[in-house]
Design an enzyme around this catalytic site. Structure first.
Site, mmCIF file in Angstrom:
data_model
loop_
_atom_site.group_PDB
_atom_site.id
_atom_site.type_symbol
_atom_site.label_atom_id
_atom_site.label_comp_id
_atom_site.label_asym_id
_atom_site.label_seq_id
_atom_site.Cartn_x
_atom_site.Cartn_y
_atom_site.Cartn_z
ATOM 1 N N TYR A 108 40.365 34.693 1.918
ATOM 2 C CA TYR A 108 40.043 34.511 3.332
ATOM 3 C C TYR A 108 40.495 35.711 4.167
ATOM 4 C CZ TYR A 108 38.525 29.600 3.549
ATOM 5 O OH TYR A 108 37.832 28.426 3.449
ATOM 6 N N LYS A 114 43.344 29.620 -11.349
ATOM 7 C CA LYS A 114 42.299 30.034 -12.301
ATOM 8 C C LYS A 114 42.901 31.182 -13.115
ATOM 9 C CE LYS A 114 38.028 29.931 -13.933
ATOM 10 N NZ LYS A 114 37.441 28.791 -14.675
ATOM 11 N N ASP A 135 38.611 24.469 -12.025
ATOM 12 C CA ASP A 135 37.403 23.739 -12.451
ATOM 13 C C ASP A 135 37.777 22.391 -13.066
ATOM 14 O OD1 ASP A 135 38.573 25.176 -14.523
ATOM 15 O OD2 ASP A 135 36.680 25.827 -15.419
ATOM 16 N N ASP A 164 40.407 24.701 0.112
ATOM 17 C CA ASP A 164 39.307 24.371 1.022
ATOM 18 C C ASP A 164 38.280 23.509 0.289
ATOM 19 O OD1 ASP A 164 37.623 24.541 3.349
ATOM 20 O OD2 ASP A 164 36.419 26.018 2.259
ATOM 21 N N ASP A 205 37.579 18.969 0.440
ATOM 22 C CA ASP A 205 36.316 18.312 0.810
ATOM 23 C C ASP A 205 35.902 17.355 -0.313
ATOM 24 O OD1 ASP A 205 36.103 19.777 3.215
ATOM 25 O OD2 ASP A 205 33.933 19.987 2.973
HETATM 26 C C1 IPM Z 1 38.611 23.966 6.935
HETATM 27 C C2 IPM Z 1 37.352 24.635 7.357
HETATM 28 C C3 IPM Z 1 37.660 26.101 7.723
HETATM 29 C C4 IPM Z 1 38.152 26.794 6.471
HETATM 30 C C5 IPM Z 1 36.487 26.867 8.373
HETATM 31 C C6 IPM Z 1 35.991 26.181 9.631
HETATM 32 C C7 IPM Z 1 36.857 28.293 8.659
HETATM 33 O O1 IPM Z 1 36.388 24.541 6.370
HETATM 34 O O2 IPM Z 1 39.579 23.944 7.722
HETATM 35 O O3 IPM Z 1 38.657 23.427 5.822
HETATM 36 O O4 IPM Z 1 37.346 27.240 5.637
HETATM 37 O O5 IPM Z 1 39.361 26.899 6.308
HETATM 38 MG MG MG Z 2 36.931 23.292 4.768
#
Ligand code: IPM
Ligand code: MG
Length: 353
Positions: free
Chosen positions: A141, A186, A219, A243, A247
């Site tokens: 990042y 990884k 993975d 990240d 999700d």
């Molecule tokens: C998160 C989001 C952010 C990230 C974006 C909005 C930059 O996806 O906080 O998980 O990738 O960190």
């Molecule tokens: Mg995110």
């Protein structure tokens, strides 16, 4: 107590869900005898529109002086074209970096009352209680980026101290929980992961021999989070893997709209945000799920203000609202979906009881 809280609602559904969280914080203040000074500022696409910058100096100055920051979401379709140099997401990335918020705590909890909203089989969700700690200010990042007509690169860098502090935080929190730490990397491919793994091994051996440590390739971790989620306790991982995995892990909870987060650093000043994004497709309709924002406010009470009793009360009120069947559209409601306001009202009603 008195506290100065910065409100950065941002874009899309950010303002709607933040409003509900703020109203809950006000009820907490009156019920427990606290006094909040709430100060709002612009960030993300809203800030680019107004100033040309995703994190204007006034917003950064406020964030640096407040005791805590309640954040909504950033991102807007009008800025999603890859040709845009200035992007709403830079607002949150700069905030994390400028404030030194190097660790992102993302609890993944399956609330009993909404277990049916998960796409996974209910028996797999029994006992799921995971704390993901995502490294937040390093890795791909924040490494050097290059771009020519024909080539682009994003550099992934980690240093020993950056890994040490995540390992220590993970181990300390694991000690307060079930005593298990899974480090995800990884290391079969990436040099940064080999550094990560060797630092984690050393820190744990020297300082936390009582914490049970295991390592998993990212993975495999993506697979095991779905296959045997209840085996995880605390999971530490680098920025990008965290990240993606969180999700995925939100599907254990049932909806992204239930997942809160705390971004913390060396001081008690932290930034609290739902892990969902700005969801422009449903913005402005009053139908977004505010529970993740409200649970983020509970994390703010706990981590920045050290108000554990108040944090627990707010979390219990969310559970009560869910148990009463107050479900927004993302939570597979049985009848008509609750609005954003309905869900916030249900939490506040439970707080008042
Ligand atoms: C998160 C989001 C952010 C990230 C974006 C909005 C930059 O996806 O906080 O998980 O990738 O960190
Ligand atoms: Mg995110």
């Amino acid at each position: 107590m008195k506290a100065h809280i910065a409100l950065l609602p941002g874009d899309g559904i950010g303002p709607e869900v933040t409003t509900e969280a703020v109203e809950c914080l006000k009820v907490i203040a009156s019920r427990f005898g606290h006094e909040w000074r709430l100060e709002e500022a612009i960030v993300g696409a809203a800030a680019i529109d107004a100033t040309g910058m995703p994190l204007p100096p006034a917003t950064l100055a406020l964030a640096k002086t407040a005791d805590a920051i309640l954040f909504g979401a950033v991102g807007a379709p009008r800025y999603s074209d890859p040709a845009h140099k200035v992007r709403p997401e830079q607002g949150i990335l700069q905030l994390r970096q400028e404030l030194g918020l190097y660790a992102n705590l993302r609890p993944v909890v399956c609330f009993e009352a909404v277990r049916d909203t998960s796409p996974l089989k209910p028996e797999l969700l029994e006992g799921v209680d995971i704390l993901v700690i995502r490294e937040l200010t390093g890795g791909i990042y924040f490494g050097e980026k290059t771009r020519t007509e024909t080539r682009a690169s994003d550099l992934c860098v980690y240093t020993v101290p950056e890994v040490e502090r995540i390992a220590r935080l993970g181990a300390r929190l694991a000690r307060e929980r079930r005593g298990k730490l899974t480090s995800v990397d990884k290391a079969n491919v990436l040099e940064t992961s080999r550094l990560w793994r060797s630092v984690v091994v050393r820190v744990m051996k020297e300082e936390f021999p009582d914490v049970l440590l295991d390592h998993m390739y990212v993975d495999a971790a993506a697979m095991h989070l779905l296959r045997r989620p209840s085996d995880f306790d605390v999971l530490i991982t680098e920025n990008m893997f965290g990240d993606i995995l969180t999700d995925e892990a939100s599907m254990l909870a049932g909806s992204l709209g239930l997942c809160a987060s705390a971004s913390i650093g060396a001081s008690t000043r932290g930034l609290y945000e739902p892990i969902h994004g700005s969801a422009p497709d449903i913005a402005g309709k009053g139908i977004a799920n505010p529970y993740a924002a409200i649970l983020s406010a509970a994390m703010l009470l706990r981590h920045s203000l050290r108000l554990e009793r108040e944090a627990k009360a707010l979390e219990a009120a969310v559970v009560a609202a869910l148990s009463a069947g107050v479900r927004t559209a993302d939570l597979k409601p049985r009848g008509a979906p609750a609005s954003t306001r309905d869900a916030g009202d249900a939490v506040r009603a439970a707080l008042a009881r």
